[in-house]
Scaffold this motif. Structure first.
Motif, PDB file in Angstrom:
ATOM      1  N   VAL A 216       0.544  -0.743  -0.011  1.00  0.00           N
ATOM      2  CA  VAL A 216       0.304  -0.031   0.237  1.00  0.00           C
ATOM      3  C   VAL A 216       0.804   0.852  -0.167  1.00  0.00           C
ATOM      4  CG1 VAL A 216      -1.884  -1.092   1.360  1.00  0.00           C
ATOM      5  CG2 VAL A 216      -0.187   0.539   2.666  1.00  0.00           C
ATOM      6  N   ASP A 217       0.420   1.968   0.009  1.00  0.00           N
ATOM      7  CA  ASP A 217       0.846   3.468  -0.567  1.00  0.00           C
ATOM      8  C   ASP A 217       0.456   4.529   0.637  1.00  0.00           C
ATOM      9  OD1 ASP A 217       2.801   2.884  -2.443  1.00  0.00           O
ATOM     10  OD2 ASP A 217       1.061   3.939  -3.938  1.00  0.00           O
ATOM     11  N   LEU A 218       1.318   5.503   1.245  1.00  0.00           N
ATOM     12  CA  LEU A 218       0.698   6.445   1.884  1.00  0.00           C
ATOM     13  C   LEU A 218       1.012   7.956   1.732  1.00  0.00           C
ATOM     14  CD1 LEU A 218       1.755   4.836   5.818  1.00  0.00           C
ATOM     15  CD2 LEU A 218      -0.905   5.615   4.884  1.00  0.00           C
ATOM     16  N   PRO A 219       0.608   8.273  -0.124  1.00  0.00           N
ATOM     17  CA  PRO A 219       1.196   9.317  -0.718  1.00  0.00           C
ATOM     18  C   PRO A 219       1.213  10.577   0.274  1.00  0.00           C
ATOM     19  CG  PRO A 219      -1.539   8.957  -1.534  1.00  0.00           C
ATOM     20  CD  PRO A 219      -0.703   8.005  -0.025  1.00  0.00           C
ATOM     21  N   HIS A 220       0.827  10.724   1.803  1.00  0.00           N
ATOM     22  CA  HIS A 220       1.182  12.358   1.693  1.00  0.00           C
ATOM     23  C   HIS A 220       1.788  12.130   2.891  1.00  0.00           C
ATOM     24  CE1 HIS A 220      -2.786  14.555   1.375  1.00  0.00           C
ATOM     25  NE2 HIS A 220      -2.519  14.499   0.402  1.00  0.00           N
ATOM     26  N   LEU A 221       2.393  10.656   3.392  1.00  0.00           N
ATOM     27  CA  LEU A 221       3.564   9.899   4.355  1.00  0.00           C
ATOM     28  C   LEU A 221       4.806  10.287   3.352  1.00  0.00           C
ATOM     29  CD1 LEU A 221       1.736   8.562   6.963  1.00  0.00           C
ATOM     30  CD2 LEU A 221       2.112  11.231   6.667  1.00  0.00           C
ATOM     31  N   GLY A 222       4.766  10.250   2.221  1.00  0.00           N
ATOM     32  CA  GLY A 222       6.018   9.760   1.188  1.00  0.00           C
ATOM     33  C   GLY A 222       6.318   8.741   1.176  1.00  0.00           C
ATOM     34  N   LEU A 223       5.254   7.896   1.814  1.00  0.00           N
ATOM     35  CA  LEU A 223       5.678   6.087   1.287  1.00  0.00           C
ATOM     36  C   LEU A 223       4.919   5.373   0.596  1.00  0.00           C
ATOM     37  CD1 LEU A 223       5.165   5.775   5.286  1.00  0.00           C
ATOM     38  CD2 LEU A 223       7.407   6.172   4.569  1.00  0.00           C
ATOM     39  N   THR A 224       5.814   4.601  -0.271  1.00  0.00           N
ATOM     40  CA  THR A 224       5.525   3.945  -1.359  1.00  0.00           C
ATOM     41  C   THR A 224       5.488   2.166  -0.827  1.00  0.00           C
ATOM     42  OG1 THR A 224       7.300   4.026  -2.757  1.00  0.00           O
ATOM     43  CG2 THR A 224       4.885   5.985  -3.173  1.00  0.00           C
ATOM     44  N   GLY A 225       4.763   0.938  -1.523  1.00  0.00           N
ATOM     45  CA  GLY A 225       5.275   0.165  -1.120  1.00  0.00           C
ATOM     46  C   GLY A 225       5.483  -0.618   0.022  1.00  0.00           C
ATOM     47  N   VAL A 226       4.648  -0.433   1.216  1.00  0.00           N
ATOM     48  CA  VAL A 226       4.951  -0.621   2.749  1.00  0.00           C
ATOM     49  C   VAL A 226       4.023  -1.784   2.413  1.00  0.00           C
ATOM     50  CG1 VAL A 226       3.782  -0.147   5.134  1.00  0.00           C
ATOM     51  CG2 VAL A 226       4.858   1.928   3.266  1.00  0.00           C
ATOM     52  N   PRO A 227       4.772  -2.949   2.679  1.00  0.00           N
ATOM     53  CA  PRO A 227       3.762  -4.304   3.359  1.00  0.00           C
ATOM     54  C   PRO A 227       2.887  -3.688   4.377  1.00  0.00           C
ATOM     55  CG  PRO A 227       6.280  -4.228   2.957  1.00  0.00           C
ATOM     56  CD  PRO A 227       6.101  -3.122   3.337  1.00  0.00           C
ATOM     57  N   ALA A 228       1.985  -4.361   4.018  1.00  0.00           N
ATOM     58  CA  ALA A 228       0.644  -4.708   4.965  1.00  0.00           C
ATOM     59  C   ALA A 228      -0.403  -5.894   4.822  1.00  0.00           C
ATOM     60  CB  ALA A 228      -0.319  -3.166   4.596  1.00  0.00           C
ATOM     61  N   LYS A 229      -0.708  -6.161   6.238  1.00  0.00           N
ATOM     62  CA  LYS A 229      -1.596  -7.398   5.820  1.00  0.00           C
ATOM     63  C   LYS A 229      -2.945  -6.328   6.695  1.00  0.00           C
ATOM     64  CE  LYS A 229      -2.615 -11.024   9.846  1.00  0.00           C
ATOM     65  NZ  LYS A 229      -2.491 -11.149  11.274  1.00  0.00           N
ATOM     66  N   ILE A 230      -3.560  -7.516   5.802  1.00  0.00           N
ATOM     67  CA  ILE A 230      -5.167  -7.405   5.738  1.00  0.00           C
ATOM     68  C   ILE A 230      -5.896  -8.071   6.985  1.00  0.00           C
ATOM     69  CG2 ILE A 230      -7.399  -7.028   4.109  1.00  0.00           C
ATOM     70  CD1 ILE A 230      -5.010  -5.416   3.618  1.00  0.00           C
ATOM     71  N   ASP A 231      -6.665  -6.964   7.814  1.00  0.00           N
ATOM     72  CA  ASP A 231      -6.452  -7.628   9.639  1.00  0.00           C
ATOM     73  C   ASP A 231      -8.180  -7.483   9.679  1.00  0.00           C
ATOM     74  OD1 ASP A 231      -7.411  -9.075  12.010  1.00  0.00           O
ATOM     75  OD2 ASP A 231      -5.153  -7.751  12.549  1.00  0.00           O
ATOM     76  N   THR A 232      -9.415  -7.855   9.217  1.00  0.00           N
ATOM     77  CA  THR A 232     -11.040  -7.629   9.144  1.00  0.00           C
ATOM     78  C   THR A 232     -10.838  -8.177  11.100  1.00  0.00           C
ATOM     79  OG1 THR A 232     -11.370 -10.140   8.997  1.00  0.00           O
ATOM     80  CG2 THR A 232     -11.517  -8.592   7.050  1.00  0.00           C
TER      81      THR A 232
ATOM     82  N   ARG B 297      15.281   4.046   7.391  1.00  0.00           N
ATOM     83  CA  ARG B 297      14.161   5.311   8.023  1.00  0.00           C
ATOM     84  C   ARG B 297      13.775   6.351   6.807  1.00  0.00           C
ATOM     85  NH1 ARG B 297      15.338   7.054  13.496  1.00  0.00           N
ATOM     86  NH2 ARG B 297      13.789   4.973  13.963  1.00  0.00           N
ATOM     87  N   HIS B 298      11.810   6.614   7.121  1.00  0.00           N
ATOM     88  CA  HIS B 298      11.950   7.768   6.386  1.00  0.00           C
ATOM     89  C   HIS B 298      10.647   8.546   7.839  1.00  0.00           C
ATOM     90  CE1 HIS B 298      11.854   5.135   2.947  1.00  0.00           C
ATOM     91  NE2 HIS B 298      11.298   4.522   3.735  1.00  0.00           N
ATOM     92  N   ILE B 299      10.972   9.639   7.707  1.00  0.00           N
ATOM     93  CA  ILE B 299      10.716  10.852   9.119  1.00  0.00           C
ATOM     94  C   ILE B 299       9.709  11.691   8.045  1.00  0.00           C
ATOM     95  CG2 ILE B 299      11.250  12.815  10.170  1.00  0.00           C
ATOM     96  CD1 ILE B 299      13.020  10.359  11.190  1.00  0.00           C
ATOM     97  N   CYS B 300       8.727  11.537   8.869  1.00  0.00           N
ATOM     98  CA  CYS B 300       6.949  11.975   8.565  1.00  0.00           C
ATOM     99  C   CYS B 300       5.885  12.775   9.122  1.00  0.00           C
ATOM    100  CB  CYS B 300       6.806  10.442   7.637  1.00  0.00           C
ATOM    101  SG  CYS B 300       6.600   9.217   7.184  1.00  0.00           S
ATOM    102  N   GLU B 301       5.176  12.860   8.631  1.00  0.00           N
ATOM    103  CA  GLU B 301       4.760  14.692   9.704  1.00  0.00           C
ATOM    104  C   GLU B 301       3.047  14.440   9.584  1.00  0.00           C
ATOM    105  OE1 GLU B 301       5.919  18.606   9.151  1.00  0.00           O
ATOM    106  OE2 GLU B 301       7.484  18.095   9.919  1.00  0.00           O
ATOM    107  N   ALA B 302       2.443  14.414  10.386  1.00  0.00           N
ATOM    108  CA  ALA B 302       0.504  13.958   9.968  1.00  0.00           C
ATOM    109  C   ALA B 302      -0.348  15.132  10.887  1.00  0.00           C
ATOM    110  CB  ALA B 302       0.116  13.536   9.866  1.00  0.00           C
ATOM    111  N   ILE B 303      -1.113  15.791  11.135  1.00  0.00           N
ATOM    112  CA  ILE B 303      -2.428  15.859  11.716  1.00  0.00           C
ATOM    113  C   ILE B 303      -2.300  15.054  12.965  1.00  0.00           C
ATOM    114  CG2 ILE B 303      -4.419  16.717  12.325  1.00  0.00           C
ATOM    115  CD1 ILE B 303      -4.701  18.436   9.243  1.00  0.00           C
ATOM    116  N   HIS B 304      -2.273  14.899  13.807  1.00  0.00           N
ATOM    117  CA  HIS B 304      -2.700  14.141  15.118  1.00  0.00           C
ATOM    118  C   HIS B 304      -4.279  14.232  15.324  1.00  0.00           C
ATOM    119  CE1 HIS B 304      -1.548  13.411  19.344  1.00  0.00           C
ATOM    120  NE2 HIS B 304      -2.330  12.641  19.049  1.00  0.00           N
ATOM    121  N   ILE B 305      -4.500  13.823  15.103  1.00  0.00           N
ATOM    122  CA  ILE B 305      -6.636  13.473  15.567  1.00  0.00           C
ATOM    123  C   ILE B 305      -6.806  13.851  16.822  1.00  0.00           C
ATOM    124  CG2 ILE B 305      -7.073  13.919  12.385  1.00  0.00           C
ATOM    125  CD1 ILE B 305      -8.482  11.459  13.357  1.00  0.00           C
ATOM    126  N   ASP B 306      -5.973  12.048  17.589  1.00  0.00           N
ATOM    127  CA  ASP B 306      -6.922  11.786  18.656  1.00  0.00           C
ATOM    128  C   ASP B 306      -5.317  11.167  19.310  1.00  0.00           C
ATOM    129  OD1 ASP B 306      -8.688  10.953  20.934  1.00  0.00           O
ATOM    130  OD2 ASP B 306      -9.788   9.809  18.819  1.00  0.00           O
TER     131      ASP B 306
END
Length: 161
Positions: free
Chosen positions: A24-40, A75-84
């Protein structure tokens, strides 16, 4: 029977199918090709991150954090709005207070805003977990396959690498 009295039936939405693991990608964080486990079984999505700093910008709360993943554990340094801050129950049954961010998440060709908790996932095989809140009304899960929404990924029966 009076047609006006009968409830409206919603047209079923065509869901895309994901495998039990995807890149998966998190484009606003500049992260691409992040391995993700799908967990319902998990409500909230989670990203492996080390919180570096909380700060304010233009009256909004932000968090700066480090994400380590990839074959060379870059290592990737990211910034995001902290909502909670929320109590999240982890897979071992312990409740942890975690920072929640909201950022665009791209799975296959679909991009949408997702709430993601920041957690230490260093003991986990995947740096990201996609929970059911992100999947709801968008994806169906085929737990017997992998990479169904990964561009260039070759769908396979779910063998662990």
């Amino acid at each position: 029977m009076n047609d006006e009295a009968s409830p409206q039936k919603k047209k079923p939405t065509k869901l895309r199918t994901v495998g039990w693991r995807e890149l998966v990608d998190l484009p606003h964080l500049g992260l691409t090709g992040v391995p993700a486990k799908i967990d319902t079984g998990a409500r909230t999505s989670s990203l492996h991150a080390t919180v570096l700093e909380e700060f304010e910008r233009d009256g909004e709360r932000f968090v700066r954090f480090a994400v380590d993943f990839g074959p060379h554990n870059e290592r990737h340094i990211c910034e995001a709005i902290h909502i909670d801050m929320r109590g999240i129950t982890s897979s071992n049954g312990e409740t942890q207070e975690r920072m929640i961010i909201k950022t665009p998440l791209k799975i296959g060709t679909l991009t949408f805003r997702a709430e993601i908790s920041l957690a230490d996932r260093s003991d986990m095989r995947f740096p990201m977990l996609i929970g059911r809140s992100s999947l709801r009304r968008r994806f169906a899960v085929d737990s017997g396959h992998s990479w169904l929404q990964t561009p260039g990924g070759k769908p396979d029966k779910g063998q662990i690498p």
